[in-house]
Design a protein around this motif. Structure first.
Motif, short mmCIF file in Angstrom:
data_model
loop_
_atom_site.label_atom_id
_atom_site.label_comp_id
_atom_site.label_asym_id
_atom_site.label_seq_id
_atom_site.Cartn_x
_atom_site.Cartn_y
_atom_site.Cartn_z
N LYS A 1 -7.36 4.76 -2.00
CA LYS A 1 -7.67 5.73 -0.86
C LYS A 1 -8.72 4.97 0.01
N ALA A 2 -9.60 4.46 -0.53
CA ALA A 2 -11.00 3.93 0.02
C ALA A 2 -10.27 2.60 0.82
N ILE A 3 -9.32 1.74 0.07
CA ILE A 3 -8.94 0.44 1.04
C ILE A 3 -7.87 1.11 2.21
N LYS A 4 -7.56 2.11 1.94
CA LYS A 4 -6.13 2.63 3.08
C LYS A 4 -7.17 3.26 4.17
N ALA A 5 -8.29 3.53 3.98
CA ALA A 5 -9.22 4.22 5.06
C ALA A 5 -9.86 3.15 5.90
N ALA A 6 -9.53 1.82 5.67
CA ALA A 6 -10.24 0.87 6.39
C ALA A 6 -9.23 0.31 7.50
N ASP A 7 -10.01 0.31 8.74
CA ASP A 7 -9.20 -0.29 10.04
C ASP A 7 -8.84 -1.83 9.74
#
Length: 285
Positions: free
Chosen positions: A155-161
């Protein structure tokens, strides 16, 4: 471009490298995102602080079996690849084991009688903070008592631009959390120390990264401590040595005070910028 900073063991200096790379890239005018993927023990915020933008809960869907509607056909247990459903057909007993559940949804798909209800359970959070005008810190944090941080890390990696330079401060070791982080990277920095333990765990990390078929290089932190075995092994296996950081009392003091070495010592700002340029050339050569 995504760069993962990893190590086979804790305490080698992953976060030290990650935070200094982030500060250097950000202060060179490069929009950068640093993701703390060590969800079981995130500590990037001890060194870098930003303006909190959002905190999002990460939930897992835990199936609950309504025995009143269940026909005890056992199809849900058959579909579960993680053995998370205890099924005793002779005793007409069936129960979900939440700690083994991976939230794959296979049991709900298998049940033809509507006996399975999914309930949400919070397992962690993802916090996004703005640093400066265009850089971000994303922290993954697992709830106490939860056994797997994989969903929180994803989820954290997916949140990155995806347009940013993205630095992934990976969890230590070579288990599932590390794989989840490393498989997203374009390049992997492995941080080690010149000790027998450092070499042992570096060998495991290199073997894992090679199986992932990712380009990588090694940083030796606390150079001058221990012996030369790590360097000999790197030479024998033709593994690139990206950087050596000396075993130095002043560096240790700066780090222990929660400060950034590249900020306190401009020489290291250039060193970490050169490291970043070296990785870029490796990827695009």
């Amino acid at each position: 471009m995504k760069i993962a900073i990893a190590s086979g063991k804790g305490g080698t200096g992953k976060t030290f490298v990650s935070t200094n790379l982030f500060w250097t890239a950000q202060h060179s005018g490069m929009p950068t995102t640093l993701i703390d993927c060590d969800a079981e023990e995130p500590n990037v915020s001890e060194f870098l602080r930003g303006e909190e933008q959002s905190v999002e809960k990460v939930v897992q869907h835990i199936p609950y079996i309504n025995v009143g509607a269940c026909t005890f056909c056992g199809k849900c247990a058959e579909y579960c690849n993680y053995n998370a459903i205890l099924f005793l057909p002779e005793s007409r007993f069936i129960k979900v084991l939440p700690d083994l559940c991976h939230d794959c949804g296979a049991c709900s798909y298998a049940c033809e009688y509507g006996a399975i209800i999914e309930q949400e359970k919070t397992i962690g959070t993802v916090k996004i903070s703005l640093v400066g005008n265009s850089s971000y810190i994303i922290e993954s944090r697992l709830e106490v008592g939860e056994h797997s941080p994989v969903s929180v890390i994803k989820k954290a990696i997916k949140a990155a631009d995806s347009q940013h330079l993205i630095l992934l401060d990976a969890p230590p070791g070579i288990s599932c959390p590390f794989i989840t982080t490393a498989e997203q990277a374009d390049f992997i920095i492995l941080v080690t120390e010149p000790t027998p333990f450092g070499l042992h765990d570096l060998e495991l990390s290199v073997s894992t990264v090679q199986q992932l078929q990712k380009p990588f290089g090694v940083i030796v932190n606390k150079s001058g401590l221990g012996n030369r075995a790590v360097y000999q092994w790197l030479d024998e296996n033709k593994i690139p040595l990206l950087l050596e950081v000396p075993f130095d009392k002043d560096i240790a003091r700066i780090y222990s005070e929660g400060k950034i070495l590249a900020k306190e010592n401009p020489t290291y700002q250039k060193i970490f910028m050169d490291l970043l340029n070296k990785i870029v050339k490796t990827l695009w050569s």
